[in-house]
Design an enzyme around this catalytic site. Structure first.
Site, short mmCIF file in Angstrom:
data_model
loop_
_atom_site.label_atom_id
_atom_site.label_comp_id
_atom_site.label_asym_id
_atom_site.label_seq_id
_atom_site.Cartn_x
_atom_site.Cartn_y
_atom_site.Cartn_z
CE LYS A 98 -8.33 49.48 52.74
NZ LYS A 98 -8.71 51.04 52.34
CE LYS B 185 -8.33 55.20 58.67
NZ LYS B 185 -8.95 55.89 57.45
#
Lengths: 283, 283
Positions: free
Chosen positions: B161, B229
């Protein structure tokens, strides 16, 4: 690049007069049926449309505007097409010099490399007046497939090519960082590439250059030193129009480092080796 | 994201016990047939497979390892699946804590956003033992489509990811620089995008986010503050494994600047506005 493009023009039935600063290609293309112009001026005197394919901006400036150059032999109504990848600013300067003599011009840089040139499958990005583009289109169609008129402004084709080289280089860097992170984190790099190709990270670069990185296949392809030259053009164009290209500049520096280490003739996918070397992975 | 994923599990016929730190989603999902677990511990006590979907690493650490958390209610042989996007390092830490009690675990971050969650079309990247992956696979299939087992190591899904987010962010920056250069150079930006999509610069980002940039459509989509983030996670992971991510760091800084200027809730394609603002183009 010039030789296979010339051979495709002969195959399409065009009468061709050629000149090159090195003799070899002229001899080969002459053997296939072209006349030898003897100089760029000689080519211009005997042609309706003059095509230049040269390494960089100074070469085009010299061959078109210099002694025994295209401009000396050119006449009003003729078209000069520069298919080299050079600075859009130099394209504009050359178009202005030719225009002062009534000569039309197009900038028409290509992508697709040696293989695209041989297969008559080049992508061609064209700047210059639409009417001139349409007049030259059949000639482009003898050399390429994805042929787009970008805009009427001289240099518009070169701008599109610079954009292409920015995206290709920076996407290679993105893939290089991601796959190096995967590798050093102990993930299965092939599976990461496969998973990411199914989603929003998909790109032709992740597909083809991701596979090259997995296979350690850095035979060119497109050489780092040529891509570095093209990023230099992009950065100069950015400076001229006030666009700071921070990611592009970073990749340009990485390519500089690769060249300094003797890797300039590797394929540009070898940018992965730059990220790897920073990460303590040996070549 | 948790709510539509829960609703899809109910639709697939799974008995479901839920908990959320905010009441709203629990009420809605309970109305659709789920039981209210009262706490993360309560969910763990009543379930064979526990799924967490939370904003960031500290949330997962608290909900799994904290008071009244999953670990308190868990038993040997059970499986805990964390589908949040968090640090691979935290995933490993959590897997170790659960493993000490005989609890199996998978990290299984997703991409595809709110729309993918609603349509049960999420991409799911899974780390953890293959046997556990295979046991949970039918549950993943109720929520997603492109489901890949990245590796047996805890955190392998999170690594994939992070790689995804690196490539997506950096490719957006590449497209933003290229299209801003085209715009300020006076080229037809739509034609540049179109020409480049036919060649080596092709990517899903150039296609979809290139169109967003042309349309000035910066409604999320995926918000800059969330992508920032995720890049923070990627940079931390790079530091932990000794991979300097220079292009990723640059894009992270650009996203920071966008957030500081109050643009954190725009779609990440609004990175184009960062390059434009540096180029003197007003928002």
């Amino acid at each position: 690049m010039g030789k296979p493009m010339a051979l495709n023009l002969l195959r399409a039935g065009y009468a061709l007069t050629v000149h090159s600063r090195s003799r070899g290609p002229v001899t080969e293309v002459a053997a296939a049926g072209a006349a030898d112009g003897g100089s760029a001026k000689g080519v211009a005197e005997r042609s309706d449309v003059v095509i230049a394919m040269l390494p960089d901006s100074p070469d085009v400036r010299q061959v078109v505007l210099g002694p025994a150059g295209v401009l000396e032999g050119a006449r009003a109504g003729q078209v000069v097409v520069d298919m080299s990848t050079i600075s859009p600013l130099v394209s504009r300067e050359i178009a202005a010099s030719l225009g002062a003599k009534g000569v039309e011009s197009l900038d028409a840089p290509v992508s697709g490399g040696q293989k695209g040139a041989i297969d008559a499958a080049l992508s061609i990005m064209v700047g210059g007046p639409r009417a001139v583009f349409e007049r030259v289109l059949p000639i482009f169609q003898a050399m390429g497939k994805n042929i787009v008129h970008i805009g009427d402004t001289p240099g518009a084709g070169q701008v599109a090519k610079a954009c292409n080289q920015i995206i290709v280089a920076t996407t290679i860097m993105a893939v290089a960082e991601a796959l190096t992170l995967a590798r050093k984190s102990g993930a299965d790099v092939a599976k990461v590439r496969q998973a990411l190709l199914g989603g929003f990270a998909q790109s032709r670069i992740l597909d083809q250059h991701g596979q090259r990185i997995l296979d350690r296949n850095f035979a060119p392809g497109f050489r780092i030193r040529l891509h570095r030259k093209d990023l230099g053009i992009a950065l100069d164009t950015g400076k001229a129009s006030g666009v700071p290209l921070m990611a592009t500049a970073l990749v340009h520096e990485a390519m500089d480092a690769m060249i300094a280490q003797g890797h300039g003739d590797l394929d540009h996918s070898a940018l992965a080796r730059f990220v790897e070397s920073l990460s303590g992975i040996e070549g």
